[in-house]
Design an enzyme around this catalytic site. Structure first.
Site, PDB file in Angstrom:
ATOM      1  N   TYR A  54     -25.016 135.084   8.731  1.00  0.00           N
ATOM      2  CA  TYR A  54     -24.059 133.979   8.738  1.00  0.00           C
ATOM      3  C   TYR A  54     -24.383 133.060   7.582  1.00  0.00           C
ATOM      4  O   TYR A  54     -25.531 132.661   7.415  1.00  0.00           O
ATOM      5  CB  TYR A  54     -24.130 133.199  10.059  1.00  0.00           C
ATOM      6  CG  TYR A  54     -22.890 133.414  10.887  1.00  0.00           C
ATOM      7  CD1 TYR A  54     -21.633 133.156  10.347  1.00  0.00           C
ATOM      8  CD2 TYR A  54     -22.966 133.884  12.189  1.00  0.00           C
ATOM      9  CE1 TYR A  54     -20.485 133.379  11.090  1.00  0.00           C
ATOM     10  CE2 TYR A  54     -21.820 134.106  12.936  1.00  0.00           C
ATOM     11  CZ  TYR A  54     -20.583 133.850  12.386  1.00  0.00           C
ATOM     12  OH  TYR A  54     -19.444 134.071  13.107  1.00  0.00           O
ATOM     13  N   GLU A  56     -22.033 130.316   6.342  1.00  0.00           N
ATOM     14  CA  GLU A  56     -20.943 129.369   6.095  1.00  0.00           C
ATOM     15  C   GLU A  56     -21.387 128.331   5.074  1.00  0.00           C
ATOM     16  O   GLU A  56     -22.504 127.803   5.147  1.00  0.00           O
ATOM     17  CB  GLU A  56     -20.522 128.696   7.406  1.00  0.00           C
ATOM     18  CG  GLU A  56     -19.506 129.557   8.153  1.00  0.00           C
ATOM     19  CD  GLU A  56     -19.321 129.155   9.594  1.00  0.00           C
ATOM     20  OE1 GLU A  56     -20.158 129.565  10.401  1.00  0.00           O
ATOM     21  OE2 GLU A  56     -18.349 128.449   9.890  1.00  0.00           O
ATOM     22  N   ASP A 204      -0.804 135.949  -8.626  1.00  0.00           N
ATOM     23  CA  ASP A 204      -1.502 136.909  -7.765  1.00  0.00           C
ATOM     24  C   ASP A 204      -1.566 138.206  -8.564  1.00  0.00           C
ATOM     25  O   ASP A 204      -0.576 138.919  -8.697  1.00  0.00           O
ATOM     26  CB  ASP A 204      -0.709 137.086  -6.473  1.00  0.00           C
ATOM     27  CG  ASP A 204      -1.352 138.084  -5.513  1.00  0.00           C
ATOM     28  OD1 ASP A 204      -2.194 138.893  -5.964  1.00  0.00           O
ATOM     29  OD2 ASP A 204      -0.996 138.067  -4.320  1.00  0.00           O
ATOM     30  N   THR A 230      -6.933 140.829  -5.123  1.00  0.00           N
ATOM     31  CA  THR A 230      -7.783 141.653  -4.261  1.00  0.00           C
ATOM     32  C   THR A 230      -8.828 142.299  -5.166  1.00  0.00           C
ATOM     33  O   THR A 230      -8.731 142.226  -6.401  1.00  0.00           O
ATOM     34  CB  THR A 230      -6.975 142.750  -3.539  1.00  0.00           C
ATOM     35  OG1 THR A 230      -6.184 143.442  -4.511  1.00  0.00           O
ATOM     36  CG2 THR A 230      -6.086 142.158  -2.475  1.00  0.00           C
ATOM     37  N   LYS A 233      -8.009 147.325  -5.628  1.00  0.00           N
ATOM     38  CA  LYS A 233      -6.909 148.144  -6.173  1.00  0.00           C
ATOM     39  C   LYS A 233      -7.362 148.711  -7.525  1.00  0.00           C
ATOM     40  O   LYS A 233      -8.315 149.485  -7.552  1.00  0.00           O
ATOM     41  CB  LYS A 233      -5.633 147.307  -6.248  1.00  0.00           C
ATOM     42  CG  LYS A 233      -5.141 146.849  -4.855  1.00  0.00           C
ATOM     43  CD  LYS A 233      -3.816 146.151  -4.926  1.00  0.00           C
ATOM     44  CE  LYS A 233      -3.260 145.822  -3.561  1.00  0.00           C
ATOM     45  NZ  LYS A 233      -3.638 144.481  -3.058  1.00  0.00           N
ATOM     46  N   ARG A 239     -12.814 146.516  -0.300  1.00  0.00           N
ATOM     47  CA  ARG A 239     -11.634 145.749   0.136  1.00  0.00           C
ATOM     48  C   ARG A 239     -12.019 144.282   0.199  1.00  0.00           C
ATOM     49  O   ARG A 239     -13.081 143.939   0.728  1.00  0.00           O
ATOM     50  CB  ARG A 239     -11.172 146.216   1.515  1.00  0.00           C
ATOM     51  CG  ARG A 239     -10.686 147.634   1.541  1.00  0.00           C
ATOM     52  CD  ARG A 239      -9.934 147.901   2.807  1.00  0.00           C
ATOM     53  NE  ARG A 239      -8.672 147.206   2.761  1.00  0.00           N
ATOM     54  CZ  ARG A 239      -7.580 147.671   2.163  1.00  0.00           C
ATOM     55  NH1 ARG A 239      -7.598 148.834   1.566  1.00  0.00           N
ATOM     56  NH2 ARG A 239      -6.467 146.979   2.161  1.00  0.00           N
TER      57      ARG A 239
HETATM   58  N1  DSN Z   1      -0.025 145.858   0.660  1.00  0.00           N
HETATM   59  C1  DSN Z   1      -0.440 145.872  -0.716  1.00  0.00           C
HETATM   60  C2  DSN Z   1       0.289 146.918  -1.511  1.00  0.00           C
HETATM   61  O1  DSN Z   1       0.312 148.044  -1.055  1.00  0.00           O
HETATM   62  O2  DSN Z   1       0.790 146.657  -2.600  1.00  0.00           O
HETATM   63  C3  DSN Z   1      -0.360 144.521  -1.356  1.00  0.00           C
HETATM   64  O3  DSN Z   1       0.793 143.834  -1.049  1.00  0.00           O
END
Ligand code: DSN
Length: 435
Positions: A54, A56, A204, A230, A233, A239
């Site tokens: 933990y 925080e 984003d 994120t 990707k 993730r």
């Molecule tokens: N859900 C993700 C995608 O597949 O693009 C991000 O929005």
């Protein structure tokens, strides 16, 4: 006894599901544009003892004792992500605690906005993200959400129209970024629009973060007040999410992540993010990102040669959306037939789609995962051929089975994790596909 064997002994059902997932990964062509394969080093960190802690708060300002080693991980992650994007730590600040892209966006909104404020983001149906103002998402419930789409003729962002919408709705925040848009996004133009109406700008960059890191897509940092992303990707980490903001917003962003929208950070994932940011600084990562684009361009061209219509006519990045209406098959049926043949992708709305969102007229395809596997335009041409055969005769189970055997053979030539193949496939990305 190693960790895997202990799991097999204690919980054979979960061990079996994990093993089946590994087999699925190895034997399936993954064209989901938002997925990738994290390296063993990333997975080692995310499966580490740091899951227990933990923490925080932020490094050296925690609400719990014993944080000295997780502090090392979080400091490294924050420093590395700024270095990765060539950002001066005196001018920019990174928060690596968001559990996901949605959490990063939620924290950014609550740092910049009051409930009821107006936001302007890309429409989900036109290729935007769920968390950019979709009516049944928190972003559409807490805020007054207006949206922009793409030009009906070019199927590209129309910056004059976005300006008109900004003037009409007077948003406090404009959001740039997409989940199914295959063209370069002009962040400078978005900044000009935001300035023209006195709005803040958030970018984003979840889908294109790896491309931005490798400088094969323009960077948003000099234009945006806040950038969210994120980490899993094109960036190929675990993730998770992250936020990068101008230094003047550092306190507001940190407070909005914790205690605003999250509690204890996932320190094992933060350690894994740090590993991924280190990997992304390697020269091979730049070549990998260039190869993603080379493969996507080759894929779009091959589909066009076979008579398919690509939304907006092609791709500049890692993905494309194909309009299947002329092929007389819905996105849903295409997805189902292709998965039977071992090819995994998702149905996707085309702009102004006449079909419902759970049916759709299109499919979205991306090249990040197959490029990690080591595919070149030669294998991409084979993949397009296999997809075309399935889509031309989707009810023919015998054909689907035959294609599946060919998919399996191709996958075996490019393993992801088995036999240390990840090392081989990433180092094969050292070789530029254009050279
Ligand atoms: N859900 C993700 C995608 O597949 O693009 C991000 O929005």
């Amino acid at each position: 006894m190693d960790r895997t064997q202990k799991l097999i002994n204690f919980d054979p059902e979960i061990a079996q599901a994990i093993n089946q997932e590994l087999n699925r990964i190895e034997s399936t062509l993954n064209l989901i544009a938002s997925e990738n394969y994290a390296s063993p080093a990333v997975m080692e960190a995310s499966g580490s003892v740091m899951t227990n802690k933990y923490a925080e708060g932020y490094p050296k300002k925690r609400y719990y004792g014993g944080c000295q080693y997780v502090d090392v991980a979080e400091d490294l992650a924050r420093d590395r992500v700024l270095k990765l994007f060539d950002l001066n730590p005196e001018q920019y600040h990174a928060n690596v605690q968001p559990h996901s892209g949605a959490q990063a966006n939620m924290a950014a909104f609550f740092a910049l906005l009051e409930p009821g404020d107006t936001i302007l983001g890309m429409d989900l149906a036109a290729g935007g993200h769920l968390t950019h103002g979709y009516k049944i998402n928190f972003s559409g419930k807490f805020f007054k959400a207006a949206s922009y789409g793409v030009d009906p003729v070019t199927e590209r962002l129309n910056y004059d129209e976005i300006l008109r919408l900004a003037q009409e709705h007077k948003p406090k925040l404009i959001i740039a970024g997409a989940s199914a848009y295959s063209r370069v996004i002009d962040f400078k133009k978005f900044k000009e629009i935001a300035d023209a109406v006195g709005a803040l700008l958030m970018v984003d960059m979840a889908h294109i973060a790896g491309l931005v890191a490798a400088k094969v897509h323009p960077a948003p940092f000099e234009y945006a007040d806040v950038v969210t992303s994120t980490t899993h990707k094109t960036l190929r980490g675990p993730r998770g999410g992250l936020i990068i903001c101008k230094a003047s917003l550092a306190q507001a962003i940190d407070k909005s992540v914790m205690p605003g929208t999250q509690g204890g950070p996932l320190m094992h994932h933060i350690a894994a993010k740090a590993v991924a940011f280190k990997e992304a600084q390697d020269a091979s990562f730049t070549i990998y990102q260039q190869n993603i684009i080379t493969n996507a361009a080759a894929m779009a061209e091959a589909f066009i040669r076979k008579g398919y219509r690509i939304v907006s006519g092609g791709t500049d990045n890692h993905l494309m959306v194909i309009d299947l209406r002329s092929k007389n098959i819905s996105g849903k049926d295409a997805e189902l037939a292709l998965i039977k043949a071992g090819i995994c992708l998702n149905k996707n709305c085309i702009p102004n789609d006449p079909a419902k969102p759970l049916i759709t007229s299109g499919i979205r395809l991306g090249t990040p995962a197959i490029t990690t596997r080591g595919f070149t335009p030669k294998e991409v041409a084979i993949v397009v051929d296999l997809i075309d055969r399935v889509l031309t005769d989707p009810q023919n189970d015998e054909l689907l089975e035959k294609v599946k055997v060919e998919v399996d053979g191709l996958c075996k030539l490019f393993p992801v994790y088995t036999h240390n193949s990840f090392v081989t496939s990433t180092s094969s990305s050292l070789k530029s596909l254009e050279g």
